[in-house]
Design a protein around this motif. Structure first.
Motif, PDB file in Angstrom:
ATOM      1  N   LEU A 182       0.914  -1.057   0.053  1.00  0.00           N
ATOM      2  CA  LEU A 182       0.161  -0.031  -0.019  1.00  0.00           C
ATOM      3  C   LEU A 182       0.906   1.150  -0.140  1.00  0.00           C
ATOM      4  CD1 LEU A 182      -2.236  -1.382   2.768  1.00  0.00           C
ATOM      5  CD2 LEU A 182      -2.457  -1.716   0.317  1.00  0.00           C
ATOM      6  N   VAL A 183       0.482   2.236  -1.138  1.00  0.00           N
ATOM      7  CA  VAL A 183       1.361   3.267  -1.314  1.00  0.00           C
ATOM      8  C   VAL A 183       0.670   4.510  -1.047  1.00  0.00           C
ATOM      9  CG1 VAL A 183       3.352   4.451  -2.461  1.00  0.00           C
ATOM     10  CG2 VAL A 183       3.182   1.875  -2.694  1.00  0.00           C
ATOM     11  N   CYS A 184       1.063   5.535  -0.442  1.00  0.00           N
ATOM     12  CA  CYS A 184       0.538   6.740  -0.327  1.00  0.00           C
ATOM     13  C   CYS A 184       1.638   7.892  -0.551  1.00  0.00           C
ATOM     14  CB  CYS A 184      -0.289   7.272   0.884  1.00  0.00           C
ATOM     15  SG  CYS A 184       0.456   7.640   2.260  1.00  0.00           S
ATOM     16  N   GLY A 209       3.405  -1.235   3.772  1.00  0.00           N
ATOM     17  CA  GLY A 209       2.805   0.076   3.444  1.00  0.00           C
ATOM     18  C   GLY A 209       3.979   1.238   3.258  1.00  0.00           C
ATOM     19  N   ILE A 210       3.918   2.221   2.498  1.00  0.00           N
ATOM     20  CA  ILE A 210       4.736   3.095   2.202  1.00  0.00           C
ATOM     21  C   ILE A 210       3.969   4.433   2.121  1.00  0.00           C
ATOM     22  CG2 ILE A 210       6.430   3.918   0.392  1.00  0.00           C
ATOM     23  CD1 ILE A 210       6.935   1.180  -0.249  1.00  0.00           C
ATOM     24  N   ALA A 211       4.787   5.296   2.814  1.00  0.00           N
ATOM     25  CA  ALA A 211       4.478   6.912   2.579  1.00  0.00           C
ATOM     26  C   ALA A 211       5.629   7.537   1.965  1.00  0.00           C
ATOM     27  CB  ALA A 211       4.030   7.589   3.963  1.00  0.00           C
ATOM     28  N   ALA A 212       5.534   8.241   0.657  1.00  0.00           N
ATOM     29  CA  ALA A 212       6.396   8.490  -0.047  1.00  0.00           C
ATOM     30  C   ALA A 212       6.115   9.985  -0.508  1.00  0.00           C
ATOM     31  CB  ALA A 212       6.824   7.665  -1.359  1.00  0.00           C
ATOM     32  N   ASP A 234      13.377  12.363  -6.029  1.00  0.00           N
ATOM     33  CA  ASP A 234      14.680  12.469  -6.838  1.00  0.00           C
ATOM     34  C   ASP A 234      15.544  11.117  -6.625  1.00  0.00           C
ATOM     35  OD1 ASP A 234      15.574  12.168  -4.122  1.00  0.00           O
ATOM     36  OD2 ASP A 234      15.791  14.484  -4.004  1.00  0.00           O
ATOM     37  N   ALA A 235      16.623  11.509  -7.196  1.00  0.00           N
ATOM     38  CA  ALA A 235      17.470  10.195  -7.060  1.00  0.00           C
ATOM     39  C   ALA A 235      17.900   9.407  -5.971  1.00  0.00           C
ATOM     40  CB  ALA A 235      18.797  10.432  -8.037  1.00  0.00           C
ATOM     41  N   ALA A 236      17.835  10.202  -4.913  1.00  0.00           N
ATOM     42  CA  ALA A 236      18.112   9.508  -3.590  1.00  0.00           C
ATOM     43  C   ALA A 236      16.652   8.794  -3.118  1.00  0.00           C
ATOM     44  CB  ALA A 236      18.336  10.601  -2.347  1.00  0.00           C
ATOM     45  N   ASP A 237      15.340   9.585  -3.384  1.00  0.00           N
ATOM     46  CA  ASP A 237      14.401   8.748  -3.328  1.00  0.00           C
ATOM     47  C   ASP A 237      14.353   7.415  -3.837  1.00  0.00           C
ATOM     48  OD1 ASP A 237      13.112  10.712  -1.417  1.00  0.00           O
ATOM     49  OD2 ASP A 237      12.658  12.078  -3.159  1.00  0.00           O
ATOM     50  N   ASN A 241      10.898   9.385   3.372  1.00  0.00           N
ATOM     51  CA  ASN A 241      10.004   8.386   2.902  1.00  0.00           C
ATOM     52  C   ASN A 241       9.803   7.362   4.122  1.00  0.00           C
ATOM     53  OD1 ASN A 241       9.701   9.202  -0.052  1.00  0.00           O
ATOM     54  ND2 ASN A 241      11.794   8.614   0.101  1.00  0.00           N
ATOM     55  N   GLU A 242       8.737   6.594   4.208  1.00  0.00           N
ATOM     56  CA  GLU A 242       8.549   5.697   5.384  1.00  0.00           C
ATOM     57  C   GLU A 242       8.087   4.567   4.703  1.00  0.00           C
ATOM     58  OE1 GLU A 242       6.457   7.732   9.012  1.00  0.00           O
ATOM     59  OE2 GLU A 242       5.982   9.181   7.224  1.00  0.00           O
ATOM     60  N   LEU A 243       8.779   3.404   5.514  1.00  0.00           N
ATOM     61  CA  LEU A 243       8.376   2.086   5.110  1.00  0.00           C
ATOM     62  C   LEU A 243       7.886   1.291   6.204  1.00  0.00           C
ATOM     63  CD1 LEU A 243       8.199  -0.466   3.358  1.00  0.00           C
ATOM     64  CD2 LEU A 243      10.848  -0.969   4.121  1.00  0.00           C
ATOM     65  N   PHE A 244       6.547   0.700   6.100  1.00  0.00           N
ATOM     66  CA  PHE A 244       6.057   0.205   7.299  1.00  0.00           C
ATOM     67  C   PHE A 244       5.709  -1.592   7.037  1.00  0.00           C
ATOM     68  CE2 PHE A 244       4.403   4.304   7.019  1.00  0.00           C
ATOM     69  CZ  PHE A 244       4.698   4.894   8.208  1.00  0.00           C
TER      70      PHE A 244
END
Length: 247
Positions: A77-79, A107-110, A126-129, A243-246
């Motif tokens: 799930l990505v928001c 889950g990811i919040a980006a 960006d490239a780092a993201d 960015n966050e990863l769950f």
């Protein structure tokens, strides 16, 4: 098989999903598609990616996802949000995915450039993201390979925050060339195909797809309204969010 179910009117959400992984795209902005014919199986993995609209899943995306047959597929799930906040978007997306027959795996919040006030999160992902998102995917794949069926603990509240999106309806400048590209691409059919200078304000969801796609920049937001929004968001969108990863 990996499927990417994407609601990405201006391309930011798609950019995040594409940085994660390849897969067969199901375009949730396509108003002509029969989403009830999209059927996955328990062997499939679905990346379900949506932008956060005022901390919630866009109503159009929610309605179309509800038609999909998840079939027990594992769901990532990505928001995606424009540097303000995503609030209840992930938990709402998790509930929608479960109701459609998916099993949440991660889950990811980006971050991506704000679709209206484009100075916020400009240039993201960006490239780092993108490198970080690729690393996130490797961790998700490891969890899937291990057969870990644990549902991720996602931030957000139930009941969700009230849905209070006040759509900013783009207007059409005189330089419009009547190409009709905006009308054809509008996710909700708010632009008159016979006269693309006319927009149904009641149907418009303020997604800014027409603004992003117009080849002559004829679709615009009122400058005063845009300036007021940009100023109102300034204290909320300050700084570099991560960015966050769950899992």
């Amino acid at each position: 098989m990996v499927y990417k179910l994407l609601f990405s009117p201006t391309g930011g959400t798609a950019a995040v999903a594409n940085a994660l992984t390849d897969g067969q795209i199901v375009d949730l902005t396509d108003r002509s598609r029969d989403f009830s014919a999209v059927a996955l199986t328990a062997e499939d993995v679905a990346v379900i990616a949506v932008p956060s609209y005022a901390g919630r899943v866009p109503k159009t995306a929610a309605a179309r996802l509800a038609e999909v047959q998840g079939g027990g597929a594992r769901a990532v799930l990505v928001c995606v949000y424009g540097n303000r906040a995503y609030e209840d978007t992930l938990v709402e997306l998790a509930d929608l995915a479960e109701a459609a027959g998916f099993r949440a795996a991660a889950g990811i919040a980006a971050l991506a450039e704000h679709s209206i006030a484009r100075t916020y999160a400009a240039g993201r992902p960006d490239a780092a993201d993108k490198a970080e998102l690729h690393t996130f995917w490797e961790k998700i794949e490891a969890k899937l390979r291990a057969g870990d069926d644990t549902a991720p603990a996602l931030p957000g509240n139930r009941p969700y925050k009230p849905l209070a999106v006040h759509s900013m309806v783009p207007h059409t400048a005189k330089r419009c060339i009547d190409c009709g590209r905006c009308a054809a691409a509008c996710p909700v059919g708010a632009i008159d195909a016979t006269d693309p200078r006319r927009t149904d304000a009641d149907l418009c969801i303020g997604c800014m797809r027409c603004v992003a796609l117009c080849p002559v920049q004829a679709r615009q937001i009122d400058p005063d309204a845009l300036a007021a929004l940009t100023a109102r968001l300034a204290p909320l969108c300050a700084g570099h969010k991560e960015n966050e990863l769950f899992l």
